[in-house]
Write a protein that holds these residues in place. Structure first.
Motif, mmCIF file in Angstrom:
data_model
loop_
_atom_site.group_PDB
_atom_site.id
_atom_site.type_symbol
_atom_site.label_atom_id
_atom_site.label_comp_id
_atom_site.label_asym_id
_atom_site.label_seq_id
_atom_site.Cartn_x
_atom_site.Cartn_y
_atom_site.Cartn_z
ATOM 1 N N TYR A 103 0.770 -1.048 -0.126
ATOM 2 C CA TYR A 103 0.170 -0.005 0.022
ATOM 3 C C TYR A 103 0.990 1.184 0.197
ATOM 4 C CZ TYR A 103 -3.840 -3.235 1.152
ATOM 5 O OH TYR A 103 -4.881 -4.400 1.072
ATOM 6 N N GLN A 104 2.020 1.231 -0.230
ATOM 7 C CA GLN A 104 3.050 2.240 -0.531
ATOM 8 C C GLN A 104 3.162 2.752 -1.821
ATOM 9 O OE1 GLN A 104 4.681 5.269 0.119
ATOM 10 N NE2 GLN A 104 5.092 4.295 2.124
ATOM 11 N N TRP A 105 2.655 3.947 -2.174
ATOM 12 C CA TRP A 105 2.330 4.545 -3.660
ATOM 13 C C TRP A 105 3.818 5.104 -3.934
ATOM 14 C CZ3 TRP A 105 0.088 4.049 -7.984
ATOM 15 C CH2 TRP A 105 0.424 4.962 -8.901
ATOM 16 N N ALA A 106 4.583 5.511 -3.029
ATOM 17 C CA ALA A 106 5.908 6.035 -3.316
ATOM 18 C C ALA A 106 6.695 5.207 -4.447
ATOM 19 C CB ALA A 106 6.820 6.210 -2.191
ATOM 20 N N TYR A 107 6.981 3.933 -4.333
ATOM 21 C CA TYR A 107 7.675 3.041 -5.068
ATOM 22 C C TYR A 107 7.026 3.014 -6.499
ATOM 23 C CZ TYR A 107 9.011 1.068 -0.691
ATOM 24 O OH TYR A 107 9.503 0.970 0.835
ATOM 25 N N PRO A 108 5.831 2.893 -6.642
ATOM 26 C CA PRO A 108 5.279 2.848 -8.153
ATOM 27 C C PRO A 108 5.403 4.483 -8.810
ATOM 28 C CG PRO A 108 3.548 2.583 -6.805
ATOM 29 C CD PRO A 108 4.858 2.113 -5.803
ATOM 30 N N ALA A 109 5.293 5.293 -7.826
ATOM 31 C CA ALA A 109 5.312 6.739 -8.307
ATOM 32 C C ALA A 109 6.555 6.999 -8.877
ATOM 33 C CB ALA A 109 4.966 7.702 -7.251
ATOM 34 N N ILE A 110 7.729 6.666 -8.033
ATOM 35 C CA ILE A 110 9.019 6.832 -8.490
ATOM 36 C C ILE A 110 9.452 6.099 -9.905
ATOM 37 C CG2 ILE A 110 11.656 6.305 -7.761
ATOM 38 C CD1 ILE A 110 10.878 6.823 -5.045
ATOM 39 N N GLU A 111 9.027 4.913 -9.798
ATOM 40 C CA GLU A 111 9.261 3.957 -11.026
ATOM 41 C C GLU A 111 8.744 4.780 -12.401
ATOM 42 O OE1 GLU A 111 9.560 0.039 -8.137
ATOM 43 O OE2 GLU A 111 7.565 0.571 -9.320
ATOM 44 N N LEU A 112 7.451 5.180 -12.108
ATOM 45 C CA LEU A 112 6.801 5.923 -13.280
ATOM 46 C C LEU A 112 7.476 7.150 -13.594
ATOM 47 C CD1 LEU A 112 2.963 5.443 -11.988
ATOM 48 C CD2 LEU A 112 3.957 4.275 -13.997
ATOM 49 N N MET A 113 7.935 7.979 -12.543
ATOM 50 C CA MET A 113 8.762 9.001 -13.036
ATOM 51 C C MET A 113 10.010 8.623 -13.731
ATOM 52 S SD MET A 113 7.214 11.901 -12.331
ATOM 53 C CE MET A 113 8.930 12.897 -12.275
ATOM 54 N N VAL A 114 10.702 7.535 -13.280
ATOM 55 C CA VAL A 114 12.051 7.303 -13.975
ATOM 56 C C VAL A 114 11.701 6.851 -15.717
ATOM 57 C CG1 VAL A 114 13.535 5.153 -14.071
ATOM 58 C CG2 VAL A 114 13.024 6.512 -12.081
ATOM 59 N N LEU A 115 10.437 6.027 -15.608
ATOM 60 C CA LEU A 115 9.911 5.925 -16.927
ATOM 61 C C LEU A 115 9.746 6.820 -17.890
ATOM 62 C CD1 LEU A 115 7.884 2.524 -16.230
ATOM 63 C CD2 LEU A 115 10.297 2.524 -17.569
ATOM 64 N N GLN A 116 9.084 7.660 -17.402
ATOM 65 C CA GLN A 116 8.701 8.999 -17.998
ATOM 66 C C GLN A 116 9.975 9.653 -18.438
ATOM 67 O OE1 GLN A 116 5.270 10.501 -18.751
ATOM 68 N NE2 GLN A 116 6.986 11.050 -20.421
ATOM 69 N N ALA A 117 10.787 9.872 -17.401
ATOM 70 C CA ALA A 117 12.253 10.439 -17.859
ATOM 71 C C ALA A 117 13.013 9.811 -18.774
ATOM 72 C CB ALA A 117 13.226 10.520 -16.723
ATOM 73 N N VAL A 118 12.879 8.617 -18.938
ATOM 74 C CA VAL A 118 13.666 7.528 -20.042
ATOM 75 C C VAL A 118 12.784 8.040 -21.371
ATOM 76 C CG1 VAL A 118 14.165 5.292 -20.840
ATOM 77 C CG2 VAL A 118 14.508 5.923 -18.407
ATOM 78 N N ALA A 119 11.763 8.021 -21.458
ATOM 79 C CA ALA A 119 10.842 8.322 -22.651
ATOM 80 C C ALA A 119 11.294 9.656 -23.391
ATOM 81 C CB ALA A 119 9.515 8.234 -22.344
ATOM 82 N N ASN A 120 11.070 10.558 -22.223
ATOM 83 C CA ASN A 120 11.561 12.096 -22.438
ATOM 84 C C ASN A 120 13.170 12.001 -23.252
ATOM 85 O OD1 ASN A 120 9.117 12.471 -21.542
ATOM 86 N ND2 ASN A 120 9.899 13.623 -19.933
ATOM 87 N N LEU A 121 13.878 11.506 -22.360
ATOM 88 C CA LEU A 121 15.210 11.650 -22.952
ATOM 89 C C LEU A 121 15.429 10.818 -24.277
ATOM 90 C CD1 LEU A 121 17.346 11.073 -19.776
ATOM 91 C CD2 LEU A 121 17.240 13.164 -21.032
ATOM 92 N N GLY A 122 14.678 9.551 -24.409
ATOM 93 C CA GLY A 122 14.668 8.978 -25.802
ATOM 94 C C GLY A 122 14.253 9.869 -26.905
ATOM 95 N N ALA A 123 12.983 10.597 -26.590
ATOM 96 C CA ALA A 123 12.531 11.523 -27.667
ATOM 97 C C ALA A 123 13.395 12.492 -28.014
ATOM 98 C CB ALA A 123 11.218 12.235 -27.301
ATOM 99 N N LEU A 124 14.432 13.196 -26.996
ATOM 100 C CA LEU A 124 15.356 14.086 -27.318
ATOM 101 C C LEU A 124 16.559 13.382 -28.092
ATOM 102 C CD1 LEU A 124 16.682 16.813 -26.997
ATOM 103 C CD2 LEU A 124 17.332 16.382 -24.829
ATOM 104 N N VAL A 125 17.059 12.146 -27.620
ATOM 105 C CA VAL A 125 17.998 11.509 -28.345
ATOM 106 C C VAL A 125 17.788 11.159 -29.826
ATOM 107 C CG1 VAL A 125 19.494 9.290 -28.532
ATOM 108 C CG2 VAL A 125 19.154 10.627 -26.112
#
Length: 640
Positions: A103-125
């Motif tokens: 029931y701890q949302w922090a773990y999935p929230a951090i993982e979603l943020m990491v995946l979003q950052a990876v997608a963003n950097l992928g778009a730039l690259v």
């Protein structure tokens, strides 16, 4: 939308990263362009960090959680699909999170943020590699970053963990694939496939990655008619074609064998339904989302996700803007419309999937849910870049045919980009606000945990479905309280039989005493306090059969048996309802015995004493559904 650039009919392999720099100004150098792009990425991540911090598990997430907590992480779960999906990576990561704290949302929230950052950097690259570090890459990057289309999936764990890896792979996979097309080095093809398989491990929809790979190859790295292009690609990239073909066909076959059969789809749409899905998808969802919409959202009772509600004016304006942009591209840029094949193919496939799998049971309005459009914004941004910028290293690439009053006017493009990004941010903000307000699932779980906080011994609970707004009934048995609240098993038990005490979770998550709302009753007089000397329904070692005033069919009903017993009657007795029997303890006093029915039909309840000398007296029998009554146990504890 693009800023002016120098173009030619070809852009050879030697075109450097600074090819076609923007004209003088704030973004005059490649370094400043990259800095501006990184600033945009940071701003988007900051907004999404705020949005996801106020989120929690919702709707399909609860279904996801219940399945995993009920069955555990197993080979069957990983490789045999769930609800029509094959997503071993998503289940494995979810199991890891639950192992830390379910029931701890922090773990999935951090993982979603990491995946979003990876997608963003992928778009730039990808954009920098494909077109150079020029300011013309900023409009498509802004479109991807600030459109609201990808936000709903990002805020929800189930859709997010399956779609964000796909989103990231669209850019990273296309970047590796583009390098393979330029160099013909097989290592790039292998990297492309590794990225693709990683995305497929989180969701089978990532198999659609082979569409942009095919469009890039056929559209920009071959010439002639379509058959000539196909022959050219086959001859020039034969090892890669074989590799891509084996993996794509193998992935599709694996999904059809392992995952497709797990779907509980209600059926496909008819021709009229397909037309309505297409209308909703293209005119009311995708088009408004691309130009900054939908601006408004509809929040439906029982559906935690907001649906796009742009209205007729916004929809018409959005389609008009896209039509004008397409006309201007066709008028002033060669081969620009070829890029629309990239997004067009994904749009057609997504519409077909919704009409064939989802809309048959929910209706065409399901196409207004942006979680089903997540991938479209990535390919739309990529298509915009391909339609406005020359692709470096391509055999055939874009060239200007005449000057455009819009595309060749830097300030106009900058203003248009800012407007679209601003509107997209507004739409995203309004969605996040509505999402934050609809926190029923979190409040439900928190209320259950609060009520159980002081419980030392497991409470006897009546099982049943959680509210429909949490998990739909078609997900049975994963919509049952015992499955959804499995992490609280040390505080609750779900027996077939319980004496005197039975509790139920109400619609708000409070633990309350349970009462049987009778549908059937025993035939005969009811005496709540029978005299030991005048008992009409005495239980002995000889079987006793008590008729009901009607039949009972199916599992999930509860029987309440009222009986009286003296100290000498303590022992055990057997209760029989249809094909099911219950051996229970007989306790002295006036007692209520609760029994959960099994499958089958019965119209009487049988009793038999299993202890010599034990002769309890049955006073009443009720059969029905359990309902909550009285105060929550937390209020009772507070009064104490």
């Amino acid at each position: 939308m693009s800023l002016p650039h120098s173009t030619s009919t070809t852009a050879g392999p030697d075109a450097g990263p600074h090819a076609g720099p923007a004209a003088g100004g704030v973004l005059a150098t490649p370094g400043k362009v990259v800095a501006a792009a990184l600033a945009m990425i940071v701003a988007q991540l900051a907004f999404r960090a705020w949005a996801v911090s106020g989120s929690w598990y919702r709707f399909d997430d609860a279904n996801f959680m219940s399945k995993l907590m009920s069955d555990g992480l197993s080979a069957d779960l990983l490789f045999h699909g769930f609800a029509g999906h094959l997503m071993p990576g998503a289940f494995a990561l979810t199991a890891y999170n639950f192992g830390l704290d379910p029931y701890q949302w922090a773990y999935p929230a951090i993982e979603l943020m990491v995946l979003q950052a990876v997608a963003n950097l992928g778009a730039l690259v990808f954009l920098c590699s494909a077109f150079g570090r020029r300011r013309g890459i900023l409009p498509p990057l802004a479109l991807f970053l600030f459109s609201s289309i990808s936000l709903p999936a990002f805020l929800s764990w189930g859709p997010g963990i399956t779609q964000l890896p796909f989103l990231a792979a669209i850019f990273w996979g296309s970047w590796a694939h583009l390098n393979y097309l330029r160099t013909r080095r097989f290592g790039w093809a292998l990297l492309t496939i590794l990225i693709t398989l990683a995305a497929i491990a989180f969701g089978e929809k990532a198999m659609l990655l082979f569409w942009p790979y095919a469009v890039l190859a056929l559209g920009w790295f071959a010439t002639g008619d379509i058959l000539t292009r196909m022959r050219t690609i086959l001859v020039r990239y034969l090892p890669g074609v074989i590799l891509y073909g084996v993996v794509s066909i193998g992935s599709a076959a694996a999904y059809l064998v392992l995952g497709a059969g797990s779907s509980k789809a209600a059926g496909s749409s008819d021709a009229n339904g397909f037309a309505l899905v297409t209308q909703r998808f293209l005119l009311e969802s995708w088009a408004p989302g691309v130009v900054g919409g939908p601006l408004r959202w509809e929040w439906i009772e029982g559906n935690s996700a907001g649906w796009a509600e742009p209205g007729a004016v916004v929809s018409v304006l959005a389609v008009g803007v896209l039509a004008l942009l397409t006309f201007e591209l066709a008028r002033t840029r060669s081969i620009a419309l070829r890029a629309w094949w990239l997004v067009g193919g994904i749009l057609v496939i997504d519409i077909a999937l919704i009409a064939g799998i989802r809309a048959g049971g929910v209706g065409p309005d399901i196409a207004l849910a942006y979680r089903y459009l997540t991938d479209t914004i990535a390919v739309t941004a990529m298509a915009l870049a391909l339609a406005t910028l020359p692709l470096r290293g391509a055999v055939e690439t874009l060239a200007p045919t005449r000057t455009s009053a819009f595309l060749d006017a830097p300030r106009r493009v900058a203003v248009a980009t800012a407007i679209v990004a601003g509107l997209g941010l507004f739409s995203s903000y309004s969605y996040a606000e509505g999402w934050h307000e609809d926190d029923n699932t979190e409040r439900y779980i928190d209320t259950v945990r609060s009520d159980l906080a002081g419980v030392e011994e497991p409470l006897p609970m009546a099982d049943g479905p959680v509210p429909e707004w949490m998990i739909w009934g078609v997900s049975h048995p994963h919509n049952q309280v015992s499955a959804v609240l499995r992490p609280l098993a040390d505080k609750m038990e779900f027996p077939r039989a319980s004496t005197n005490q039975l509790f139920v979770v109400d619609g708000k998550g409070h633990i309350r005493p349970a009462a049987v709302e009778p549908e059937r009753r025993s035939v005969g007089a009811v005496d709540p306090t029978p005299s030991p000397d005048q008992c009409q329904l005495r239980v002995r070692q000889t079987p006793l059969r008590v008729a009901l005033d009607g039949g009972v069919d199916g599992a999930g009903w509860w029987i309440r048996v009222s009986y009286a017993a003296g100290a000498k009657d303590e022992g055990r007795m057997r209760v029989i309802a249809g094909d099911h029997s219950y051996d229970v303890e007989v306790e002295a006093g006036y007692r209520s015995l609760y029994l959960r029915t099994g499958e089958g039909r019965f119209d009487a309840v049988g009793f038999q004493s299993l202890t010599p000398g034990s002769k309890p007296c049955v006073s009443d029998i009720e059969v029905g559904e359990v309902v909550p009554y009285g105060d929550p146990i937390s209020a009772t504890k507070g009064d104490g």
